[in-house]
Write a protein that holds these residues in place. Sequence first.
Motif, PDB file in Angstrom:
ATOM      1  N   PRO A 139      33.225  47.110  34.643  1.00 23.38           N
ATOM      2  CA  PRO A 139      34.606  46.634  35.686  1.00 23.38           C
ATOM      3  C   PRO A 139      34.454  47.387  36.261  1.00 23.38           C
ATOM      4  CG  PRO A 139      34.768  47.476  33.345  1.00 23.38           C
ATOM      5  CD  PRO A 139      33.960  47.443  32.923  1.00 23.38           C
ATOM      6  N   LEU A 140      33.980  48.895  35.855  1.00 22.50           N
ATOM      7  CA  LEU A 140      34.062  49.935  36.599  1.00 22.50           C
ATOM      8  C   LEU A 140      32.797  49.284  38.429  1.00 22.50           C
ATOM      9  CD1 LEU A 140      33.746  53.305  35.313  1.00 22.50           C
ATOM     10  CD2 LEU A 140      35.849  52.175  36.319  1.00 22.50           C
ATOM     11  N   ASP A 141      31.533  48.632  37.961  1.00 18.33           N
ATOM     12  CA  ASP A 141      31.269  48.274  38.894  1.00 18.33           C
ATOM     13  C   ASP A 141      31.826  47.601  40.439  1.00 18.33           C
ATOM     14  OD1 ASP A 141      28.997  49.833  38.112  1.00 18.33           O
ATOM     15  OD2 ASP A 141      27.966  47.692  36.880  1.00 18.33           O
ATOM     16  N   TRP A 142      32.326  46.276  39.794  1.00 21.21           N
ATOM     17  CA  TRP A 142      33.841  45.471  40.426  1.00 21.21           C
ATOM     18  C   TRP A 142      34.583  46.240  40.756  1.00 21.21           C
ATOM     19  CZ3 TRP A 142      34.606  40.608  36.706  1.00 21.21           C
ATOM     20  CH2 TRP A 142      33.244  39.945  36.442  1.00 21.21           C
ATOM     21  N   ALA A 160      41.581  43.861  42.808  1.00 25.39           N
ATOM     22  CA  ALA A 160      40.766  42.123  43.284  1.00 25.39           C
ATOM     23  C   ALA A 160      40.752  42.408  41.321  1.00 25.39           C
ATOM     24  CB  ALA A 160      39.972  42.385  43.787  1.00 25.39           C
ATOM     25  N   VAL A 161      39.928  43.589  40.748  1.00 34.29           N
ATOM     26  CA  VAL A 161      40.138  43.223  39.263  1.00 34.29           C
ATOM     27  C   VAL A 161      41.429  42.672  38.583  1.00 34.29           C
ATOM     28  CG1 VAL A 161      39.284  44.284  36.730  1.00 34.29           C
ATOM     29  CG2 VAL A 161      38.031  44.919  39.426  1.00 34.29           C
ATOM     30  N   ARG A 162      42.373  43.390  38.466  1.00 32.89           N
ATOM     31  CA  ARG A 162      43.087  42.915  38.235  1.00 32.89           C
ATOM     32  C   ARG A 162      44.322  42.058  38.582  1.00 32.89           C
ATOM     33  NH1 ARG A 162      46.905  48.906  36.932  1.00 32.89           N
ATOM     34  NH2 ARG A 162      49.114  47.328  36.963  1.00 32.89           N
ATOM     35  N   PHE A 163      43.762  41.650  39.317  1.00 31.87           N
ATOM     36  CA  PHE A 163      45.025  40.266  40.276  1.00 31.87           C
ATOM     37  C   PHE A 163      43.497  38.972  39.465  1.00 31.87           C
ATOM     38  CE2 PHE A 163      46.182  36.862  42.767  1.00 31.87           C
ATOM     39  CZ  PHE A 163      47.183  37.175  42.647  1.00 31.87           C
ATOM     40  N   THR A 164      42.510  38.991  39.524  1.00 34.36           N
ATOM     41  CA  THR A 164      41.717  38.005  38.654  1.00 34.36           C
ATOM     42  C   THR A 164      42.202  38.240  37.431  1.00 34.36           C
ATOM     43  OG1 THR A 164      40.091  38.292  40.652  1.00 34.36           O
ATOM     44  CG2 THR A 164      38.987  36.899  38.553  1.00 34.36           C
ATOM     45  N   LEU A 165      41.853  38.972  36.784  1.00 35.76           N
ATOM     46  CA  LEU A 165      42.811  38.760  35.142  1.00 35.76           C
ATOM     47  C   LEU A 165      43.352  38.710  34.341  1.00 35.76           C
ATOM     48  CD1 LEU A 165      41.216  42.993  33.966  1.00 35.76           C
ATOM     49  CD2 LEU A 165      39.651  40.206  33.620  1.00 35.76           C
ATOM     50  N   ALA A 166      44.858  39.117  35.730  1.00 39.01           N
ATOM     51  CA  ALA A 166      45.962  38.682  35.531  1.00 39.01           C
ATOM     52  C   ALA A 166      45.750  37.197  35.543  1.00 39.01           C
ATOM     53  CB  ALA A 166      47.177  39.451  36.386  1.00 39.01           C
ATOM     54  N   PRO A 177      38.259  33.227  30.912  1.00 36.44           N
ATOM     55  CA  PRO A 177      36.975  33.398  32.216  1.00 36.44           C
ATOM     56  C   PRO A 177      37.059  34.198  32.422  1.00 36.44           C
ATOM     57  CG  PRO A 177      37.491  30.896  31.676  1.00 36.44           C
ATOM     58  CD  PRO A 177      38.456  32.055  31.003  1.00 36.44           C
ATOM     59  N   ILE A 178      36.310  34.521  33.179  1.00 36.56           N
ATOM     60  CA  ILE A 178      35.767  35.193  34.955  1.00 36.56           C
ATOM     61  C   ILE A 178      34.474  35.326  35.172  1.00 36.56           C
ATOM     62  CG2 ILE A 178      35.777  37.602  33.722  1.00 36.56           C
ATOM     63  CD1 ILE A 178      37.096  38.920  35.484  1.00 36.56           C
ATOM     64  N   GLY A 179      34.551  35.234  36.479  1.00 31.00           N
ATOM     65  CA  GLY A 179      33.161  35.949  37.251  1.00 31.00           C
ATOM     66  C   GLY A 179      33.390  36.296  38.823  1.00 31.00           C
ATOM     67  N   GLU A 180      31.572  36.779  38.659  1.00 31.12           N
ATOM     68  CA  GLU A 180      32.490  37.560  39.392  1.00 31.12           C
ATOM     69  C   GLU A 180      33.044  37.311  41.227  1.00 31.12           C
ATOM     70  OE1 GLU A 180      29.862  40.757  42.603  1.00 31.12           O
ATOM     71  OE2 GLU A 180      28.816  39.726  40.955  1.00 31.12           O
ATOM     72  N   GLN A 193      36.338  38.725  43.941  1.00 35.77           N
ATOM     73  CA  GLN A 193      35.821  38.063  45.860  1.00 35.77           C
ATOM     74  C   GLN A 193      36.432  37.500  45.986  1.00 35.77           C
ATOM     75  OE1 GLN A 193      31.669  36.769  47.357  1.00 35.77           O
ATOM     76  NE2 GLN A 193      32.640  37.436  48.816  1.00 35.77           N
ATOM     77  N   ALA A 194      37.227  36.186  45.079  1.00 31.99           N
ATOM     78  CA  ALA A 194      38.097  35.705  46.373  1.00 31.99           C
ATOM     79  C   ALA A 194      39.465  36.527  45.489  1.00 31.99           C
ATOM     80  CB  ALA A 194      38.215  34.325  45.217  1.00 31.99           C
ATOM     81  N   SER A 195      40.273  37.737  45.377  1.00 32.56           N
ATOM     82  CA  SER A 195      41.024  38.235  45.164  1.00 32.56           C
ATOM     83  C   SER A 195      41.175  39.733  45.708  1.00 32.56           C
ATOM     84  CB  SER A 195      41.170  38.789  43.387  1.00 32.56           C
ATOM     85  OG  SER A 195      41.674  38.160  42.087  1.00 32.56           O
ATOM     86  N   ARG A 196      39.570  39.416  46.468  1.00 36.91           N
ATOM     87  CA  ARG A 196      39.428  40.687  47.093  1.00 36.91           C
ATOM     88  C   ARG A 196      40.167  40.102  48.452  1.00 36.91           C
ATOM     89  NH1 ARG A 196      34.566  42.392  49.871  1.00 36.91           N
ATOM     90  NH2 ARG A 196      34.694  40.421  49.652  1.00 36.91           N
ATOM     91  N   ASN A 197      39.825  38.604  48.551  1.00 36.97           N
ATOM     92  CA  ASN A 197      40.051  38.484  49.849  1.00 36.97           C
ATOM     93  C   ASN A 197      41.571  38.046  49.624  1.00 36.97           C
ATOM     94  OD1 ASN A 197      37.853  38.185  50.297  1.00 36.97           O
ATOM     95  ND2 ASN A 197      37.280  36.236  50.028  1.00 36.97           N
ATOM     96  N   PHE A 198      42.812  38.007  48.986  1.00 44.11           N
ATOM     97  CA  PHE A 198      43.724  38.528  49.213  1.00 44.11           C
ATOM     98  C   PHE A 198      44.180  39.072  49.027  1.00 44.11           C
ATOM     99  CE2 PHE A 198      47.822  38.483  46.064  1.00 44.11           C
ATOM    100  CZ  PHE A 198      49.063  37.363  46.771  1.00 44.11           C
TER     101      PHE A 198
END
Length: 874
Positions: free
Chosen positions: A542-545, A553-559, A569-572, A576-581
Amino acid sequence: MTDNAQQQPPADTPELPTQYAPAEVEGELYERWVARGYFAADAKSDKPPYTIVIPPPNVTGSLHLGHAFEHTLIDALTRRKRMQGYETLWQPGMDHAGIATQNVVERELAKEGKSRHDLGRAAFVDRVWQWKAESGGQIAGQMRRLGDGVAWNRDRFTMDEGLSRAVQTVFKKMFDDGLIYRAERIINWCPRCLTAISDIEVDYQDDDGELVSIKYGEGDRTLVVATTRAETMLGDTAVAVHPDDERYASFIGKQIKLPLTDRTIPVVADTHVDPEFGTGAVKVTPAHDPNDFAIGQRHGLEALTVMDERGVITVHGPFEGLDRFEARSAIVAALRADGRIVAEKRPYVHSVGHCSRCKTTLEPRLSLQWWVKVETLAKAAGDAVRDGDVNIHPADMSQRYFDWVDNLNDWCISRQLWWGHRIPVWHGPNGETVCVGPDEQPPAGEGWTQDTDVLDTWFSSGLWPFSTLGWPERTPDLEKFYPNSVLVTGYDLMFFWVARMMMFGLYVMDGQAPFRTIALHGMVRDELGKKMSKSYGNTVNPLDWMDKYGSDAVRFTLARGANPGTDVPIGEDWVQASRNFANKLWNATRFALMNGATVEGPLPDPSEMSATDRWILSRLNETVAEADAFYDDYQFAKLSDALYHFAWDEVFDWYVELSKTTFMAGGAAADVSKRVLGEVLDVTLRLLHPVVPFVTETLWTTLTGGESVVIADWPKDSGYRDAGAEREIESLQQVITEVRRFRADQGLQPGQRVPARLTLDGTAFAAHEAAIRQLLRLQPQGEAFEATATLPVAGAQVALDLSGTIDVAAERKRLAKDLAAAEKEKVQANAKLGNEAFLAKAPDQVVDKIRARLAKADEDITRLQAQLEGLPVA
């Protein structure tokens, strides 16, 4: 948002950089929060307590996606409760991880050509402490990267002096109460780790083996037994048959020759034997099989151990010194040569237990171990949930919990390790046994020695909810923060950890369970739903992401993937979509600041507001109510989706866009909308903060000038609703959406301006004409205006002059095709609704769905017919 983005802001307007750069702000923000003491918990506070313990990660570990997922959920809960005015304690700490840590240090020693035995026990334990100080606990730094709001000043370690005192106190109490005893039983033994492990630390997997059927006895008195572990026959002390099996009635009580040995063994009758399985006769090896041990106990059979702790055969003879698997092949070959093999099945796929730590095939082994008598403890743990003192969420997980605690066997708590809490029992020269409490002196004198075993790691982590608060002392922390408010953990730990904590808490804390709610989540998987594993090559650091997209972005995707009790399930691409948010949040707030959005002063009276202002405030309060309901039900996925769609769809895509013309016009209406926009962003950022703390901190403090959103008040639903404004804006959205769709169908560029006549008289849209024209790029009709297409939508009419820009024949063909599809849908729906047999059998929800399809078809037919009529004649 580009049309108005170049406006010059007032001179005193706070500014944001043009782009959000998470790496430049996250670390600094987190250290500021810690330095200001936001995450500390005060036992003297008069605020109501809210307590969550971290499931203590292994000191050998590093932050993986499972940790990041779980920590995100816990952090969101505690951040919200802090904003709601609770004295929150998120208790951090690490587990000493007995087997895993000892293995790590032993591997380090091996590089030096040494073993722990070369150092001796005391020196080896010192070496482990040295490793812990230098290399252990890297996960703590990674937790800071993620934004974990833990009380770092309370950090605990299961081998700390205080927690070790708690362990010894509990052991002494249970020993004195007769709940801890020592006995020889069959345990799961790891020949690699050289220790017993508990049932719940066994990983079962299908292995390819062989099933051999062996003839026991001689002459006309023979029996056939089948086994996958031929090497254990050296320890057979009986053959068992069912007492009602007539085939073997004459054998019961008689002796029979054991092949490859000079021994004879009895044939015993036992109801455990299934006469329908195989030959109906089974070999009995009491020292190497739990079922055989039970048979041996019932019939007074000798238990012969035939291999040592490393799985090497110890029976004198041709197989002595062979590894168990080498002995298996050698024994089968010898039996074959002796004409004893009746049948062989190879490969024979069967379930085999493996050590969850090192993956070595385990060996059932008779061993003298320490045990916890769990009957009364497990009953109390089950009753606490049945009686409603503790709630399991989701509720359908309760049955799995009951299935476990209601059928729990006594717990083997001793481990043959050097790293861990050493069992506080001393053995005397004449077989005496003395258990010593933390304030007692061990017996002295020649021949007294302390037990060499250490306690199972889960024994100490089972005390975590109260040992971390200073128990066995009745500390202010214990009085304030016990019991925990909620336990958030994976369903896979329900048996390892949750049940242990329930048993210990109820036993030690006078019947008070360690937490009020157990909120269970699933496991993180890859985007295809496959388990993450190094062997599959699908693991993610997760540190890479976080480095690439930011921690938010990582937190929002997981939540967004966290549905209670189900895997995630989780994918990169999703990260990226969460980063856009996060970027959308940043850009929208920056636009608002540049256009004078403010939180100063009270909100204007609704009578001074436009329908657009009243609509967004109504939706805002509804969103606050939804967020509270989802938080209270641990529905993180629904919470995140609700906030995402409110912020992106309603605030940014609609309210901001609809308000641009008001901002450009200026005046009193613009001032009202600027205050409304400030209010909406203020509340939205506070609602989002627990899940995406870093970007919301930067934006909220810039917008409001407040100290920190971490300590801001949690939003409350004011109760304001305006159904009329919601209906009006929904209709307006329908108009704009339909015209946009039409423009796209015609191949018009988004920015291409088109002459249009708007017929809005008698509708609520008259007040929105400027916004409609701005959003749809519709310029006023000129003298040469000629309507080439007319779109009737929601009571309004939008006539467009597309001379030279529209292919009338193609548009007529497209509309005719859509009309035919709508008419077909209507025919099919009417046919079903007119079928009495169908209506009698179909569920209500199915019938309602068909009626909705019919209504939609009617609506589409009316719209499409009007559009066709509006087209010019070819």
